[in-house]
Motif scaffolding. Structure first.
Motif, PDB file in Angstrom:
ATOM      1  N   ASP A   4       0.808  -1.222   0.000  1.00 21.98           N
ATOM      2  CA  ASP A   4       0.000   0.000   0.000  1.00 21.98           C
ATOM      3  C   ASP A   4       0.839   1.268   0.000  1.00 21.98           C
ATOM      4  O   ASP A   4       0.552   2.208  -0.735  1.00 21.98           O
ATOM      5  CB  ASP A   4      -0.955   0.026   1.191  1.00 21.98           C
ATOM      6  N   HIS A   5       1.869   1.297   0.849  1.00 22.26           N
ATOM      7  CA  HIS A   5       2.656   2.531   0.935  1.00 22.26           C
ATOM      8  C   HIS A   5       3.384   2.831  -0.374  1.00 22.26           C
ATOM      9  O   HIS A   5       3.514   3.987  -0.763  1.00 22.26           O
ATOM     10  CB  HIS A   5       3.622   2.500   2.127  1.00 22.26           C
ATOM     11  N   HIS A   7       2.283   1.869  -3.409  1.00 20.44           N
ATOM     12  CA  HIS A   7       1.216   2.280  -4.320  1.00 20.44           C
ATOM     13  C   HIS A   7       0.864   3.754  -4.107  1.00 20.44           C
ATOM     14  O   HIS A   7       0.751   4.524  -5.071  1.00 20.44           O
ATOM     15  CB  HIS A   7      -0.011   1.386  -4.102  1.00 20.44           C
ATOM     16  N   HIS A   8       0.734   4.178  -2.854  1.00 24.75           N
ATOM     17  CA  HIS A   8       0.384   5.568  -2.566  1.00 24.75           C
ATOM     18  C   HIS A   8       1.510   6.531  -2.940  1.00 24.75           C
ATOM     19  O   HIS A   8       1.237   7.637  -3.410  1.00 24.75           O
ATOM     20  CB  HIS A   8      -0.030   5.727  -1.101  1.00 24.75           C
ATOM     21  N   GLU A   9       2.740   6.101  -2.756  1.00 26.13           N
ATOM     22  CA  GLU A   9       3.871   6.941  -3.187  1.00 26.13           C
ATOM     23  C   GLU A   9       3.874   7.093  -4.711  1.00 26.13           C
ATOM     24  O   GLU A   9       4.160   8.173  -5.242  1.00 26.13           O
ATOM     25  CB  GLU A   9       5.206   6.356  -2.711  1.00 26.13           C
ATOM     26  N   ASN A  12       1.132   9.505  -5.657  1.00 26.31           N
ATOM     27  CA  ASN A  12       1.610  10.861  -5.367  1.00 26.31           C
ATOM     28  C   ASN A  12       2.541  11.334  -6.474  1.00 26.31           C
ATOM     29  O   ASN A  12       2.419  12.452  -6.984  1.00 26.31           O
ATOM     30  CB  ASN A  12       2.326  10.886  -4.013  1.00 26.31           C
ATOM     31  N   ARG A  57       8.480  14.019  -1.643  1.00 24.86           N
ATOM     32  CA  ARG A  57       8.379  12.556  -1.755  1.00 24.86           C
ATOM     33  C   ARG A  57       8.313  12.129  -3.219  1.00 24.86           C
ATOM     34  O   ARG A  57       8.869  11.103  -3.597  1.00 24.86           O
ATOM     35  CB  ARG A  57       7.168  12.060  -0.973  1.00 24.86           C
ATOM     36  N   GLU A 117      10.337   0.073  -3.572  1.00 28.25           N
ATOM     37  CA  GLU A 117      10.089  -0.193  -2.150  1.00 28.25           C
ATOM     38  C   GLU A 117      11.388  -0.132  -1.352  1.00 28.25           C
ATOM     39  O   GLU A 117      11.451   0.507  -0.293  1.00 28.25           O
ATOM     40  CB  GLU A 117       9.428  -1.555  -1.973  1.00 28.25           C
ATOM     41  N   GLU A 121      12.424   2.580   1.580  1.00 31.89           N
ATOM     42  CA  GLU A 121      12.824   2.151   2.923  1.00 31.89           C
ATOM     43  C   GLU A 121      14.137   2.786   3.336  1.00 31.89           C
ATOM     44  O   GLU A 121      14.348   3.078   4.507  1.00 31.89           O
ATOM     45  CB  GLU A 121      12.958   0.623   2.981  1.00 31.89           C
ATOM     46  N   LYS A 127       9.346   8.631   3.961  1.00 33.61           N
ATOM     47  CA  LYS A 127       8.412   8.127   4.972  1.00 33.61           C
ATOM     48  C   LYS A 127       7.773   9.241   5.785  1.00 33.61           C
ATOM     49  O   LYS A 127       6.879   9.002   6.553  1.00 33.61           O
ATOM     50  CB  LYS A 127       9.125   7.155   5.894  1.00 33.61           C
TER      51      LYS A 127
END
Length: 128
Positions: A4-5, A7-9, A12, A57, A117, A121, A127
């Motif tokens: 999910d994170h 995908h959202h990045e 954006n 981001r 990903e 990280e 983040k």
């Protein structure tokens, strides 16, 4: 499956590219999110609610995108920058659009997602 994170990045990043004057290849890009809203019944473009992108981001994601191989970039493009997201088309149609066999498309897309990903990280600004 896309985390999910990530995908959202990527959403954006897609908004960030779409809101700029031109995309990296010299043409205005269509945000997959924006197109989905338009397809859901909005007729007036000004009536479509805009979610402003987080530029810092998005720039992180863009640097990661730029480091991908061309086949990996094409799979990200068809999923996040094209007017009809893969969720509507299905993987077979998306693979055909980028002129890849389905399993090759899946391999490159998974590789791109893993790379992004891992890059996110390792970057504290992505983040926040």
């Amino acid at each position: 499956m896309i985390p999910d994170h990530v995908h959202h990045e990527l959403l954006n990043w897609s908004r960030w590219l779409a809101m700029g004057p031109v995309g990296p290849m010299g043409y205005r890009l269509a945000s997959a999110e924006r197109e989905a809203l338009r397809d859901s019944g909005y007729s007036d473009e000004d009536a479509i609610p805009q979610v402003l992108p987080n530029a810092r981001r998005a720039e992180v994601v863009h640097r990661l995108y730029e480091s991908l191989t061309l086949p990996e970039k094409r799979t990200i493009d068809v999923n996040y920058l094209e007017q009809h997201p893969t969720a509507e088309w299905g993987e077979e149609a998306a693979a055909k659009k980028v002129k890849m066999l389905v399993y090759v498309y899946q391999l490159h897309f998974r590789s791109a997602i893993r790379w992004i990903e891992r890059g996110l990280e390792g970057c504290a600004t992505a983040k926040k």
